[in-house]
Motif scaffolding. Structure first.
Motif, PDB file in Angstrom:
ATOM      1  N   ILE A  28      10.013  55.911 111.065  1.00 11.13           N
ATOM      2  CA  ILE A  28       9.019  54.946 111.562  1.00 11.13           C
ATOM      3  C   ILE A  28       9.789  54.021 112.484  1.00 11.13           C
ATOM      4  N   GLU A  29       9.390  53.998 113.756  1.00  8.67           N
ATOM      5  CA  GLU A  29      10.130  53.248 114.770  1.00  8.67           C
ATOM      6  C   GLU A  29       9.883  51.748 114.651  1.00  8.67           C
ATOM      7  N   SER A  30       8.615  51.334 114.507  1.00 10.56           N
ATOM      8  CA  SER A  30       8.277  49.914 114.394  1.00 10.56           C
ATOM      9  C   SER A  30       6.821  49.784 113.963  1.00 10.56           C
ATOM     10  N   PHE A  31       6.425  48.542 113.646  1.00  9.00           N
ATOM     11  CA  PHE A  31       5.037  48.285 113.268  1.00  9.00           C
ATOM     12  C   PHE A  31       4.686  46.842 113.602  1.00  9.00           C
ATOM     13  N   ASP A  32       3.381  46.548 113.617  1.00  6.61           N
ATOM     14  CA  ASP A  32       2.892  45.188 113.828  1.00  6.61           C
ATOM     15  C   ASP A  32       1.636  45.016 112.982  1.00  6.61           C
ATOM     16  N   VAL A  33       1.479  43.836 112.392  1.00  7.95           N
ATOM     17  CA  VAL A  33       0.375  43.564 111.467  1.00  7.95           C
ATOM     18  C   VAL A  33      -0.649  42.658 112.143  1.00  7.95           C
ATOM     19  N   ARG A  37      -7.736  41.686 111.375  1.00  5.51           N
ATOM     20  CA  ARG A  37      -8.329  43.011 111.164  1.00  5.51           C
ATOM     21  C   ARG A  37      -7.865  43.642 109.849  1.00  5.51           C
ATOM     22  N   ARG A  38      -6.813  43.070 109.260  1.00  2.00           N
ATOM     23  CA  ARG A  38      -6.206  43.615 108.030  1.00  2.00           C
ATOM     24  C   ARG A  38      -5.748  45.055 108.246  1.00  2.00           C
ATOM     25  N   GLU A  39      -5.121  45.256 109.438  1.00  2.73           N
ATOM     26  CA  GLU A  39      -4.615  46.572 109.803  1.00  2.73           C
ATOM     27  C   GLU A  39      -3.184  46.477 110.305  1.00  2.73           C
ATOM     28  N   ILE A  40      -2.496  47.581 110.172  1.00  2.46           N
ATOM     29  CA  ILE A  40      -1.138  47.721 110.674  1.00  2.46           C
ATOM     30  C   ILE A  40      -1.157  48.819 111.727  1.00  2.46           C
ATOM     31  N   ILE A  41      -0.540  48.538 112.866  1.00  2.04           N
ATOM     32  CA  ILE A  41      -0.333  49.564 113.882  1.00  2.04           C
ATOM     33  C   ILE A  41       1.154  49.911 113.823  1.00  2.04           C
ATOM     34  N   PHE A  42       1.469  51.209 113.883  1.00  2.00           N
ATOM     35  CA  PHE A  42       2.866  51.614 113.733  1.00  2.00           C
ATOM     36  C   PHE A  42       3.150  52.869 114.557  1.00  2.00           C
ATOM     37  N   ASP A  71       6.813  60.325 123.653  1.00  2.00           N
ATOM     38  CA  ASP A  71       6.970  59.353 122.570  1.00  2.00           C
ATOM     39  C   ASP A  71       6.157  58.098 122.857  1.00  2.00           C
ATOM     40  N   GLU A  72       5.497  57.596 121.825  1.00  2.00           N
ATOM     41  CA  GLU A  72       4.745  56.338 121.883  1.00  2.00           C
ATOM     42  C   GLU A  72       5.439  55.399 120.909  1.00  2.00           C
ATOM     43  N   VAL A  73       5.925  54.254 121.412  1.00  2.00           N
ATOM     44  CA  VAL A  73       6.740  53.357 120.597  1.00  2.00           C
ATOM     45  C   VAL A  73       6.358  51.895 120.816  1.00  2.00           C
ATOM     46  N   ALA A  74       6.910  51.028 119.990  1.00  2.00           N
ATOM     47  CA  ALA A  74       6.790  49.572 120.109  1.00  2.00           C
ATOM     48  C   ALA A  74       5.346  49.072 120.166  1.00  2.00           C
TER      49      ALA A  74
END
Length: 191
Positions: A28-33, A37-42, A71-74
């Protein structure tokens, strides 16, 4: 919320406290909360590349944003609204893709022959700043609306070569913009 990446023998997972939110991925490269929305994108490695997915903070099935073969990152949530952006690593130069999550509507901003280091949203969620570099210029920061409009350099490159850049045989051909008649033409190929 205590969200973190945990790497175990079977792979990397996102956890909230002691609860696993995702299955195991090679990385898992990274994530943001997004607490609203109570969701995580990663960004997680699947098959042969990194893809961007969404998972609820309370746990749910992973929903993948339409994937790209690169690749899709950050991934980063916009501070307001239901938009998120991420970097697409593309052979001809990176892209920043912004997705309106409820409708899946997407906008792309191109960074020709460049490498995007990072992106950050403004507080209003209408603009983002992008740190990027290319073969002809050192890192610089540009600010723009999330669709690429009103793009302007806010921190110029320390080094900016006066060259034209052309794709050539899997690399880049850089030629000086001005050449005196009969002068030997220096060529630089960057791959």
């Amino acid at each position: 919320e205590n969200i973190r990446i945990v790497t175990e023998a079977e792979g990397a997972k996102l956890y909230r406290d002691e609860t696993a939110l995702t299955p195991a991925f090679p990385a898992i490269e990274s994530f943001d909360v997004n607490l609203e929305r109570r969701e995580i994108i990663f960004a997680a490695e699947r098959d042969t590349n990194f893809d961007v997915g969404l998972v609820a903070i309370d746990g749910s099935a992973v929903h993948w944003i339409p994937e790209d073969p690169a690749d899709e990152v950050a991934p980063r949530w916009a501070p307001r609204g239901h938009k998120a952006s991420y970097i697409v690593r593309n052979r001809g130069g990176d892209l920043v893709r912004t997705v309106h999550i409820p409708t899946s509507f997407q906008l792309l901003v191109e960074f020709p022959f460049g490498y995007v280091r990072d992106l950050a949203w403004d507080d209003a969620g209408e603009r983002f700043a992008v740190s990027w570099e290319s073969a002809d210029a050192s890192p610089r920061i540009e600010v723009m609306r999330y669709g690429g409009e009103e793009r302007r350099i806010t921190v110029p490159a320390a080094v900016d070569l006066d060259v034209t850049v052309t794709p050539f045989a899997g690399g880049l051909l850089m030629r000086p913009s001005s050449v005196v008649y009969n002068e030997t033409l220096p060529l630089v190929v960057w791959t």
